[in-house]
Design an enzyme around this catalytic site. Structure first.
Site, PDB file in Angstrom:
ATOM      1  CB  VAL A   1      -0.922   0.030   1.232  1.00 23.46           C
ATOM      2  CG1 VAL A   1      -1.770   1.302   1.243  1.00 23.46           C
ATOM      3  CG2 VAL A   1      -1.818  -1.209   1.258  1.00 23.46           C
ATOM      4  CB  CYS A   2       1.008   4.218   0.327  1.00 28.83           C
ATOM      5  SG  CYS A   2       1.458   5.954   0.302  1.00 28.83           S
ATOM      6  CB  THR A   3       5.832   4.744   0.542  1.00 24.44           C
ATOM      7  OG1 THR A   3       5.301   4.784   1.878  1.00 24.44           O
ATOM      8  CG2 THR A   3       5.608   6.081  -0.138  1.00 24.44           C
TER       9      THR A   3
END
Length: 327
Positions: free
Chosen positions: A110-112
């Site tokens: 998720v995300c970074t």
């Protein structure tokens, strides 16, 4: 047996990257419980440290220790946040992620969180999504990745990556759909009061937001109010004279300044806004394509079709067949 889902956290993790996916799977369990069905998921938050994990928001999470790398796992969700850089430099944790891939049906970030997944080598040669502000950094640090700034999430076989923050919810809704079917995923989305499962290929940003961001990057917000007005009046005649009058400028001056500040011609901006609105209506309603064309300001179904082919390389009918929530 319920599917084992581990959400991997670390110090300075972003809290929504953990709690968003958690709630999607928990809501799927709630729906099953209400129907007297076996729970589909067994979800735990895990971390390499024994003490509570402090998120970047200041909320401490009680996590279970990392399970054995050779222990079976259905889905591993790697959260993001500022702490991911330190996590990606922890050789023990990176090796654990690499080994865990051999015992997991799905690996996701998720995300970074993509930085930690990339450090393990599991993303080499893959198309990858991450937060739009970190795309260039991820591509530079891991040149074997094909980083894409636009999609909300990307699936490459058993590996899934998502864009920033709330896109993790979209990704996990897609996982639920893969496991339990579209109807359950949509019911979970309704329960969470979120957009009804945005398709992964949808842009991370709205057209209006993107135009405003370009203007702000150039030190101007001159057309912010105009963009808001355009988005609310797409069915009107949004020709140059209309837009220039709304902006309080001469037509010639308006066209010159608008293109300089947004990188788009007014006509192209209007078309993209109309296509975006039509996409939502095609996916979320049973309204006829002809009616949608009128409501969004295209005038005719054929004009809508040409705009869709130009912007998305797909017809309105094909888009509806792929993404309609009624399917």
């Amino acid at each position: 047996m319920p599917k084992t889902v581990h959400v991997l956290a670390f110090p300075n993790v972003q809290v929504l990257d953990v709690t968003g996916p958690l709630q999607v799977f928990a809501s799927a369990n709630d729906l099953a419980r209400q129907q007297g069905l076996p729970l589909p998921y067994a979800v735990t938050v895990i971390a390499s440290q024994a003490e509570p994990v402090m998120t970047s928001a200041g909320l401490a999470l009680v996590a279970e220790p990392l399970p054995a790398a050779d222990a079976p796992c259905d889905t591993l969700v790697i959260a993001g946040g500022w702490g991911v850089y330190g996590a990606a430099e922890d050789p023990v944790l990176v090796d654990w992620v690499r080994q865990k891939a051999g015992q997991s049906r799905r690996m996701t970030s998720v995300c970074t969180g993509a930085f930690l997944l990339a450090a393990s080598g599991l993303l080499d040669g893959c198309r990858v999504a991450t937060h739009w502000t970190r795309c260039a950094e991820l591509a530079l640090k891991y040149p074997k990745l094909q980083v894409e700034a636009n999609p909300i999430f990307i699936q490459q076989g058993s590996v899934w990556t998502s864009a920033g923050v709330t896109a993790g919810i979209d990704l996990c809704l897609a996982l639920v759909e893969e496991d339990l079917g579209r109807a359950v995923a949509l019911e979970v989305a309704r329960h969470l009061v979120v957009f009804l499962k945005r398709p992964g290929g949808q842009s991370q940003f709205s057209v209006t937001l993107s135009l405003q961001q370009v203007s702000l990057q150039k030190g101007s917000s001159r057309f912010s109010e105009l963009h808001a007005w355009m988005a609310e009046h797409l069915s009107l005649d949004l020709s140059i004279p209309t837009l220039a009058a709304q902006a309080g400028m001469s037509e010639r001056s308006f066209v010159r300044h608008y293109r300089a500040e947004t990188g788009q011609t007014p006509a192209r901006a209007v078309e993209l806004m109309r296509v975006e609105t039509a996409r939502r209506q095609l996916a979320d309603s049973a309204t006829s394509i002809k009616r949608i064309a009128v409501q969004c300001g295209f005038g005719s179904e054929e004009t809508l079709r040409r705009s869709f082919l130009r912007a998305l390389s797909v017809t309105p009918q094909a888009y509806r067949e792929r993404f309609s929530v009624s399917q």
